[in-house]
Scaffold this motif. Structure first.
Motif, PDB file in Angstrom:
ATOM      1  N   ARG A  51       6.189   3.396  -0.343  1.00  0.00           N
ATOM      2  CA  ARG A  51       5.340   1.748  -0.716  1.00  0.00           C
ATOM      3  C   ARG A  51       5.601   1.419   0.523  1.00  0.00           C
ATOM      4  N   ILE A  52       4.454   0.310   1.445  1.00  0.00           N
ATOM      5  CA  ILE A  52       4.964  -0.677   1.881  1.00  0.00           C
ATOM      6  C   ILE A  52       3.624  -1.654   2.216  1.00  0.00           C
ATOM      7  N   GLY A  53       4.615  -2.937   2.944  1.00  0.00           N
ATOM      8  CA  GLY A  53       3.602  -4.140   2.939  1.00  0.00           C
ATOM      9  C   GLY A  53       3.929  -4.447   4.044  1.00  0.00           C
ATOM     10  N   ILE A  54       1.848  -4.851   3.758  1.00  0.00           N
ATOM     11  CA  ILE A  54       1.243  -4.573   5.346  1.00  0.00           C
ATOM     12  C   ILE A  54       0.920  -6.346   5.525  1.00  0.00           C
ATOM     13  N   ARG A  55       0.710  -6.710   6.432  1.00  0.00           N
ATOM     14  CA  ARG A  55      -0.159  -8.240   6.390  1.00  0.00           C
ATOM     15  C   ARG A  55      -1.277  -8.055   8.174  1.00  0.00           C
ATOM     16  N   VAL A  56      -2.165  -8.652   8.222  1.00  0.00           N
ATOM     17  CA  VAL A  56      -2.462  -9.259   9.712  1.00  0.00           C
ATOM     18  C   VAL A  56      -2.809 -10.721   9.469  1.00  0.00           C
ATOM     19  N   SER A  57      -2.389 -10.937  10.979  1.00  0.00           N
ATOM     20  CA  SER A  57      -2.224 -12.052  10.476  1.00  0.00           C
ATOM     21  C   SER A  57      -3.177 -13.288  11.634  1.00  0.00           C
TER      22      SER A  57
ATOM     23  N   VAL B 287       0.871  -1.020   0.018  1.00  0.00           N
ATOM     24  CA  VAL B 287       0.504  -0.083  -0.590  1.00  0.00           C
ATOM     25  C   VAL B 287       0.805   1.183   0.223  1.00  0.00           C
ATOM     26  N   SER B 288       0.494   2.439   0.044  1.00  0.00           N
ATOM     27  CA  SER B 288       0.788   3.400  -0.597  1.00  0.00           C
ATOM     28  C   SER B 288       0.860   3.992   0.967  1.00  0.00           C
ATOM     29  N   VAL B 289       1.773   4.785   1.552  1.00  0.00           N
ATOM     30  CA  VAL B 289       1.681   5.969   2.798  1.00  0.00           C
ATOM     31  C   VAL B 289       1.405   7.619   2.065  1.00  0.00           C
TER      32      VAL B 289
END
Length: 175
Positions: free
Chosen positions: A79-85, A71-73
């Motif tokens: 841009r960073i990668g994020i994940r909800v585990s 996603v963009s900041v």
């Protein structure tokens, strides 16, 4: 080192010194990005990420779970990668720590993923501070990575535990 719902991860609280140490421990030469992982979406609120409608659809369908979004900041062009585990350890950690983890797969750069904590410990025991033993994980692909940073269009960067067909079904076949 810690288990996730896909593979074992290596990482730590999202501060720059942890990121640099992660590259060193994994012997990563290229400084390719690492993701941020947490047990709930609200942990990422401090990062001012842009979640277009496409991202929201994918989040609703696959989080918590086996999906990483790039996603963009806001206002930075970054841009960073994020994940909800949904792994219980990551969920519990998010109950006590208000920051995400920098996270990568628990293997040396360029080698196969390992699902056995004893083998992982053997490789990394003198390089990490601690390991959470979640037992031998079922064989799994890593998370699927989708870039939704460009005007909300979805681009599959890595097909992993969630298939391209499942992604397309959510994005194109649902009303």
């Amino acid at each position: 080192m810690y288990p996730t719902e896909t593979i074992y991860g290596i990482g730590g609280i999202a501060v720059s010194s942890v990121k640099e140490r992660l590259y060193k421990v994994k012997k990563r030469q290229d400084k390719s990005p690492v993701i941020l992982i947490a047990g709930r979406l609200s942990v990422f609120s401090a990062y001012s990420v842009v979640l277009h409608k496409t991202a929201e659809k994918l989040i609703e369908a696959f989080w918590p779970g086996r999906l990483t979004l790039i996603v963009s900041v806001v206002g930075t062009g970054e841009r960073i990668g994020i994940r909800v585990s949904d792994h219980p350890f990551i969920q519990m950690l998010s109950d006590h720590v208000a920051l995400p983890l920098y996270s990568s797969s628990a293997n040396m750069s360029g080698t196969e993923y390992i699902n056995n904590p004893d083998l992982i410990y053997h490789i990394f025991s003198d390089k990490v501070d601690m390991m959470i033993d979640g037992g031998v994980l079922p064989q799994s692909l890593p998370s699927t990575v989708i870039d939704v940073s460009q005007d909300g269009k979805a681009h599959i960067v890595r097909e992993g535990a969630i298939s391209k067909d499942a992604i397309e079904d959510i994005l194109f076949n649902q009303r």
